[in-house]
Motif scaffolding. Structure first.
Motif, PDB file in Angstrom:
ATOM      1  N   GLY A  88       2.630   9.940  -4.995  1.00 47.23           N
ATOM      2  CA  GLY A  88       3.049  11.167  -4.332  1.00 47.23           C
ATOM      3  C   GLY A  88       2.219  11.535  -3.116  1.00 47.23           C
ATOM      4  O   GLY A  88       2.326  12.649  -2.604  1.00 47.23           O
ATOM      5  N   LEU A  89       1.410  10.603  -2.634  1.00 44.78           N
ATOM      6  CA  LEU A  89       0.552  10.883  -1.483  1.00 44.78           C
ATOM      7  C   LEU A  89       1.270  10.656  -0.157  1.00 44.78           C
ATOM      8  O   LEU A  89       0.833  11.154   0.883  1.00 44.78           O
ATOM      9  CB  LEU A  89      -0.708  10.003  -1.542  1.00 44.78           C
ATOM     10  N   VAL A  90       2.358   9.884  -0.205  1.00 45.30           N
ATOM     11  CA  VAL A  90       3.128   9.577   1.005  1.00 45.30           C
ATOM     12  C   VAL A  90       4.608   9.723   0.693  1.00 45.30           C
ATOM     13  O   VAL A  90       5.054   9.332  -0.384  1.00 45.30           O
ATOM     14  CB  VAL A  90       2.827   8.140   1.498  1.00 45.30           C
ATOM     15  N   THR A  91       5.360  10.291   1.622  1.00 43.09           N
ATOM     16  CA  THR A  91       6.808  10.437   1.478  1.00 43.09           C
ATOM     17  C   THR A  91       7.487   9.852   2.713  1.00 43.09           C
ATOM     18  O   THR A  91       6.869   9.734   3.782  1.00 43.09           O
ATOM     19  CB  THR A  91       7.205  11.919   1.351  1.00 43.09           C
ATOM     20  N   PRO A  92       8.774   9.485   2.597  1.00 42.76           N
ATOM     21  CA  PRO A  92       9.473   8.946   3.766  1.00 42.76           C
ATOM     22  C   PRO A  92       9.545   9.941   4.917  1.00 42.76           C
ATOM     23  O   PRO A  92       9.470   9.557   6.084  1.00 42.76           O
ATOM     24  CB  PRO A  92      10.864   8.608   3.220  1.00 42.76           C
ATOM     25  N   SER A  93       9.683  11.231   4.595  1.00 40.37           N
ATOM     26  CA  SER A  93       9.721  12.245   5.650  1.00 40.37           C
ATOM     27  C   SER A  93       8.387  12.305   6.391  1.00 40.37           C
ATOM     28  O   SER A  93       8.354  12.494   7.613  1.00 40.37           O
ATOM     29  CB  SER A  93      10.052  13.619   5.046  1.00 40.37           C
ATOM     30  N   PHE A  94       7.288  12.137   5.654  1.00 41.99           N
ATOM     31  CA  PHE A  94       5.955  12.117   6.272  1.00 41.99           C
ATOM     32  C   PHE A  94       5.822  10.922   7.219  1.00 41.99           C
ATOM     33  O   PHE A  94       5.326  11.060   8.342  1.00 41.99           O
ATOM     34  CB  PHE A  94       4.888  12.048   5.178  1.00 41.99           C
ATOM     35  N   LEU A  95       6.282   9.749   6.765  1.00 45.08           N
ATOM     36  CA  LEU A  95       6.190   8.551   7.590  1.00 45.08           C
ATOM     37  C   LEU A  95       7.063   8.653   8.833  1.00 45.08           C
ATOM     38  O   LEU A  95       6.688   8.191   9.914  1.00 45.08           O
ATOM     39  CB  LEU A  95       6.601   7.326   6.763  1.00 45.08           C
ATOM     40  N   LYS A  96       8.248   9.267   8.682  1.00 44.91           N
ATOM     41  CA  LYS A  96       9.128   9.447   9.829  1.00 44.91           C
ATOM     42  C   LYS A  96       8.544  10.448  10.823  1.00 44.91           C
ATOM     43  O   LYS A  96       8.607  10.254  12.038  1.00 44.91           O
ATOM     44  CB  LYS A  96      10.502   9.938   9.366  1.00 44.91           C
ATOM     45  N   LYS A  97       7.965  11.524  10.290  1.00 41.70           N
ATOM     46  CA  LYS A  97       7.403  12.571  11.138  1.00 41.70           C
ATOM     47  C   LYS A  97       6.293  12.038  12.017  1.00 41.70           C
ATOM     48  O   LYS A  97       6.162  12.406  13.190  1.00 41.70           O
ATOM     49  CB  LYS A  97       6.883  13.705  10.251  1.00 41.70           C
ATOM     50  N   TYR A  98       5.474  11.148  11.450  1.00 34.72           N
ATOM     51  CA  TYR A  98       4.328  10.626  12.193  1.00 34.72           C
ATOM     52  C   TYR A  98       4.577   9.203  12.710  1.00 34.72           C
ATOM     53  O   TYR A  98       3.643   8.448  12.908  1.00 34.72           O
ATOM     54  CB  TYR A  98       3.079  10.661  11.305  1.00 34.72           C
ATOM     55  N   LEU A 106       5.124  -3.001  13.527  1.00 30.97           N
ATOM     56  CA  LEU A 106       6.095  -1.911  13.571  1.00 30.97           C
ATOM     57  C   LEU A 106       7.247  -2.179  12.604  1.00 30.97           C
ATOM     58  O   LEU A 106       7.758  -1.256  11.967  1.00 30.97           O
ATOM     59  CB  LEU A 106       6.630  -1.746  14.998  1.00 30.97           C
ATOM     60  N   ILE A 107       7.659  -3.435  12.496  1.00 37.57           N
ATOM     61  CA  ILE A 107       8.710  -3.798  11.534  1.00 37.57           C
ATOM     62  C   ILE A 107       8.240  -3.503  10.111  1.00 37.57           C
ATOM     63  O   ILE A 107       8.991  -2.963   9.287  1.00 37.57           O
ATOM     64  CB  ILE A 107       9.085  -5.286  11.683  1.00 37.57           C
ATOM     65  N   LEU A 108       6.984  -3.851   9.821  1.00 37.83           N
ATOM     66  CA  LEU A 108       6.415  -3.569   8.500  1.00 37.83           C
ATOM     67  C   LEU A 108       6.375  -2.064   8.235  1.00 37.83           C
ATOM     68  O   LEU A 108       6.595  -1.619   7.098  1.00 37.83           O
ATOM     69  CB  LEU A 108       4.994  -4.145   8.414  1.00 37.83           C
ATOM     70  N   TYR A 109       6.114  -1.278   9.269  1.00 39.35           N
ATOM     71  CA  TYR A 109       6.073   0.182   9.114  1.00 39.35           C
ATOM     72  C   TYR A 109       7.460   0.714   8.745  1.00 39.35           C
ATOM     73  O   TYR A 109       7.591   1.570   7.868  1.00 39.35           O
ATOM     74  CB  TYR A 109       5.584   0.834  10.404  1.00 39.35           C
ATOM     75  N   GLU A 110       8.504   0.186   9.419  1.00 39.22           N
ATOM     76  CA  GLU A 110       9.864   0.610   9.120  1.00 39.22           C
ATOM     77  C   GLU A 110      10.257   0.183   7.701  1.00 39.22           C
ATOM     78  O   GLU A 110      10.942   0.923   6.989  1.00 39.22           O
ATOM     79  CB  GLU A 110      10.832   0.017  10.146  1.00 39.22           C
ATOM     80  N   VAL A 111       9.842  -1.007   7.300  1.00 38.09           N
ATOM     81  CA  VAL A 111      10.095  -1.478   5.933  1.00 38.09           C
ATOM     82  C   VAL A 111       9.396  -0.557   4.932  1.00 38.09           C
ATOM     83  O   VAL A 111       9.945  -0.244   3.867  1.00 38.09           O
ATOM     84  CB  VAL A 111       9.606  -2.933   5.754  1.00 38.09           C
ATOM     85  N   VAL A 146       0.844  -1.206   0.000  1.00 34.47           N
ATOM     86  CA  VAL A 146       0.000   0.000   0.000  1.00 34.47           C
ATOM     87  C   VAL A 146       0.876   1.252   0.000  1.00 34.47           C
ATOM     88  O   VAL A 146       0.635   2.198  -0.764  1.00 34.47           O
ATOM     89  CB  VAL A 146      -0.936  -0.003   1.222  1.00 34.47           C
ATOM     90  N   ILE A 147       1.910   1.249   0.848  1.00 34.32           N
ATOM     91  CA  ILE A 147       2.814   2.401   0.924  1.00 34.32           C
ATOM     92  C   ILE A 147       3.550   2.611  -0.394  1.00 34.32           C
ATOM     93  O   ILE A 147       3.789   3.741  -0.821  1.00 34.32           O
ATOM     94  CB  ILE A 147       3.827   2.215   2.080  1.00 34.32           C
ATOM     95  N   PHE A 148       3.898   1.519  -1.061  1.00 35.71           N
ATOM     96  CA  PHE A 148       4.583   1.614  -2.349  1.00 35.71           C
ATOM     97  C   PHE A 148       3.751   2.397  -3.352  1.00 35.71           C
ATOM     98  O   PHE A 148       4.247   3.328  -4.000  1.00 35.71           O
ATOM     99  CB  PHE A 148       4.877   0.204  -2.889  1.00 35.71           C
ATOM    100  N   PHE A 149       2.477   2.042  -3.475  1.00 36.05           N
ATOM    101  CA  PHE A 149       1.610   2.715  -4.450  1.00 36.05           C
ATOM    102  C   PHE A 149       1.270   4.145  -4.015  1.00 36.05           C
ATOM    103  O   PHE A 149       1.174   5.042  -4.857  1.00 36.05           O
ATOM    104  CB  PHE A 149       0.336   1.902  -4.673  1.00 36.05           C
ATOM    105  N   LEU A 150       1.107   4.349  -2.728  1.00 35.55           N
ATOM    106  CA  LEU A 150       0.850   5.713  -2.239  1.00 35.55           C
ATOM    107  C   LEU A 150       2.063   6.604  -2.501  1.00 35.55           C
ATOM    108  O   LEU A 150       1.916   7.786  -2.833  1.00 35.55           O
ATOM    109  CB  LEU A 150       0.526   5.697  -0.744  1.00 35.55           C
ATOM    110  N   SER A 151       3.249   6.028  -2.376  1.00 38.98           N
ATOM    111  CA  SER A 151       4.481   6.775  -2.660  1.00 38.98           C
ATOM    112  C   SER A 151       4.606   7.063  -4.147  1.00 38.98           C
ATOM    113  O   SER A 151       5.048   8.147  -4.547  1.00 38.98           O
ATOM    114  CB  SER A 151       5.701   5.995  -2.172  1.00 38.98           C
ATOM    115  N   LYS A 152       4.210   6.095  -4.979  1.00 38.67           N
ATOM    116  CA  LYS A 152       4.237   6.293  -6.429  1.00 38.67           C
ATOM    117  C   LYS A 152       3.324   7.431  -6.853  1.00 38.67           C
ATOM    118  O   LYS A 152       3.633   8.185  -7.775  1.00 38.67           O
ATOM    119  CB  LYS A 152       3.803   5.005  -7.138  1.00 38.67           C
TER     120      LYS A 152
END
Length: 272
Positions: A206-216, A247-252, A198-204
């Motif tokens: 442009g709806l999600v970025t690594p900085s956004f995921l780290k921030k939250y 949590l491991i999946l979130y970091e991945v 899901v994160i892969f496609f959201l990143s493709k």
């Protein structure tokens, strides 16, 4: 071919989607028939196994407990019996269980149909990743189902099966209630493990970025704990055991989002 697919009208897309849904439904139906015929194996060997105190998960936790010099995690029995209170209850449970098993077994084909539907909107280079997409998505889903079966389900069955407000209450559990718990544990875990996809496609998109995921990340931690509390019994040990792989999946997912972002930046620089 790609240009013709781009020129498809809205109704053409709806028709295309309809056939994808029809084929997916047929796949679930066919695997469901197999599951329906294998009633004894599905129920007695698989679904009712977590009710047995000798189930592999209980034995593992017991050995871990004994390693630390205690028998706190060892169990001798799960004191409840199954009962059927409605004429059609067992038949209904059999039907819905067969459909659920059909969905799980047909998942790789369902993912294939999803890919076939979205692939016309992708670039030629992205379409080459079809095999990887199907394999990884299926692997994560089946891994989640196994986690739900060997971890979430036993924890839930053991806790809820032994919980009592009074000795005056007999533990006679409706078979539909038990199967519903197992079914929801397997499907919920399987779908949760699809988070990196899901994160892969959201990143493709442009709806999600690594900085956004780290921030939250802290907010995600709270959300994971809440989610763990929903799909597991209300005790700390169970919640931690379930929360760790999520949590491991979130970091991945953060790593995947970072890789996608770098690829998109390279593409934009080449096109500039």
């Amino acid at each position: 071919m790609a240009e013709q697919e781009k020129e498809m009208s809205f109704l053409d897309h709806v028709e295309e989607l309809r056939w994808h849904l029809i084929r997916s439904t047929l796949a679930i139906f066919l695997f469901g028939i197999i599951a329906f015929v294998m009633k004894g194996f599905i129920f007695n060997t698989i679904l009712f196994a977590p009710k047995d105190a000798n189930f592999i998960t209980y034995r593992f936790f017991c050995k871990v407990s004994q390693f630390f010099g205690t028998d706190g995690l060892c169990i001798d029995d799960i004191p409840f019996t199954f009962q059927s209170l409605a004429m059609a209850e067992q038949f209904s449970v059999h039907i819905w269980t067969s459909i659920t098993v059909g969905f799980i077994l047909a998942f790789p084909y369902l993912i294939y149909e999803v890919w076939k539907f979205i692939s016309p909107g992708l670039h030629k280079t992205e379409r080459k990743g079809a095999k990887s997409f199907i394999i990884i998505s299926s692997f994560l889903f089946f891994l989640g189902v196994l986690f739900g079966y060997y971890v979430v389900t036993p924890l839930s069955v053991n806790f809820l099966g032994n919980y009592s407000v009074s000795d005056a209450v007999e533990r006679n559990i409706k078979i539909g209630s038990y199967i519903s718990l197992v079914r929801s544990s397997l499907l919920a875990s399987g779908l949760i493990f699809e988070l990196p996809i899901v994160i892969f496609f959201l990143s493709k998109m442009g709806l999600v970025t690594p900085s956004f995921l780290k921030k939250y990340r802290k907010h995600a931690l709270v959300l994971v704990l809440v989610l763990s509390a929903i799909i597991t019994p209300p005790d700390i040990i169970s919640q931690i055991i379930v929360a760790i792989p999520i949590l491991i999946l979130y970091e991945v997912s953060i790593y995947i989002s970072r890789v996608v972002e770098k690829r998109e930046l390279k593409k934009s620089k080449k096109n500039a």
